[in-house]
Design an enzyme around this catalytic site. Structure first.
Site, PDB file in Angstrom:
ATOM      1  N   ASP A 131      36.339  33.819  84.555  1.00  0.00           N
ATOM      2  CA  ASP A 131      37.195  32.976  83.723  1.00  0.00           C
ATOM      3  C   ASP A 131      38.177  33.858  82.979  1.00  0.00           C
ATOM      4  O   ASP A 131      38.018  35.070  82.917  1.00  0.00           O
ATOM      5  CB  ASP A 131      36.344  32.190  82.713  1.00  0.00           C
ATOM      6  CG  ASP A 131      35.534  33.123  81.831  1.00  0.00           C
ATOM      7  OD1 ASP A 131      36.025  33.486  80.757  1.00  0.00           O
ATOM      8  OD2 ASP A 131      34.412  33.520  82.229  1.00  0.00           O
ATOM      9  N   ASP A 156      39.697  34.587  79.252  1.00  0.00           N
ATOM     10  CA  ASP A 156      39.154  34.385  77.906  1.00  0.00           C
ATOM     11  C   ASP A 156      40.098  33.559  77.025  1.00  0.00           C
ATOM     12  O   ASP A 156      41.284  33.412  77.303  1.00  0.00           O
ATOM     13  CB  ASP A 156      38.860  35.734  77.252  1.00  0.00           C
ATOM     14  CG  ASP A 156      37.665  35.662  76.317  1.00  0.00           C
ATOM     15  OD1 ASP A 156      36.634  35.100  76.728  1.00  0.00           O
ATOM     16  OD2 ASP A 156      37.761  36.164  75.194  1.00  0.00           O
TER      17      ASP A 156
END
Length: 267
Positions: A207, A209
């Site tokens: 992912d 951040d």
């Protein structure tokens, strides 16, 4: 038990709970620091005997801040492991690294607190940690000819968790030049060094951040989904890296205790 240093260790991260098919043997170990996260399975990958330990337990029962790191590293060493790969899930702090990227960091910044992070509570032992990762193991991963998207180098900041970062924290880390954020890379790396284990993290970006881009911020479900989509690829990458590791350990950079009388007996 083999103590020739040939056995390799792999510590699996989120979503990475098994490594061998049926037929691997299982070892239940206890240590002076309690039991490791799970029983250790031992199997063969090419010419190497490999010990596998899921960092969070077989059913992810340990959160990042409760993983028994000292027991895990001690148990691997007690089995005869001297070189360890540490695959882990990370968030990206830079738009250059998107989900699915694999990074082999060369630096670490510790932002954890309260974790037991040494075996030496007496005796004035101070580990050299300027370069926290083993160059020989890192090169085994970054030099894979069939995997062009492995990023060589980067700084991984390890946060305490279990919460994700605020937007301001993410922006702070990114402004400092850190490229990855993670919750498990410390104290694993320093405990490896204290035990004279070669160690390299293999970071899978799941992912981006919170502060790096607009949006909702990171959610745990996305992290697990990101890891799930890529974990088989990661396993293949780790197996390929193991195939590039020399049979005998030649690295001396990760040996810190030369000439030091230790205040405890290492297994």
């Amino acid at each position: 038990m083999h103590h020739n240093g040939r056995m390799l260790g792999v510590i699996g991260g989120s979503g990475f709970y098994t490594f061998f098919g049926p037929g691997a043997r299982t070892v239940n170990l206890d240590t002076p620091y309690g039991a490791p996260s799970a029983p250790i399975t031992i199997g063969a990958i090419g010419d190497h005997e490999v010990a596998f330990l899921p960092r969070h337990g077989a059913n992810h029962q340990y959160s990042a801040h409760t993983v028994p790191y000292r027991a895990n590293m001690w148990a691997l060493r007690a089995l005869g492991v001297r070189r360890v790969f540490g695959p882990c899930a990370v968030g990206s702090l830079t738009p250059r690294l998107g989900p699915g990227a694999v990074v082999v960091p060369d630096q670490l910044v510790d932002r954890t607190r309260g974790r037991a992070d040494t075996y030496f509570d007496s005796g004035g032992v101070h580990a050299t940690f300027a370069d926290p990762y083993c160059l020989a193991l890192r090169t085994a991963v970054t030099g894979l000819p069939d995997v062009p998207n492995v990023v060589d180098g980067g700084t991984m900041v390890v946060i305490q968790g279990p919460r994700f970062s605020t937007r301001a924290e993410s922006q702070w880390f990114a402004a400092a030049g850190f490229s990855l954020v993670n919750m498990t890379g410390y104290p694993e790396a320093i405990l490896a060094r204290e035990l004279e284990l070669c160690y390299a993290a293999i970071a899978l970006v799941t992912d981006v951040d919170a502060g790096v881009a607009f949006g909702d911020g990171v959610k745990a479900a996305e992290v697990y989904a990101g890891f799930g989509e890529n974990v088989e690829l990661l396993k293949e990458l780790v197996k390929a890296a193991i195939g590039r590791v020399a049979t005998e350990r030649t690295c001396t950079d990760c040996l810190m205790h030369a000439g030091v009388t230790l205040p405890l007996e290492l297994p």
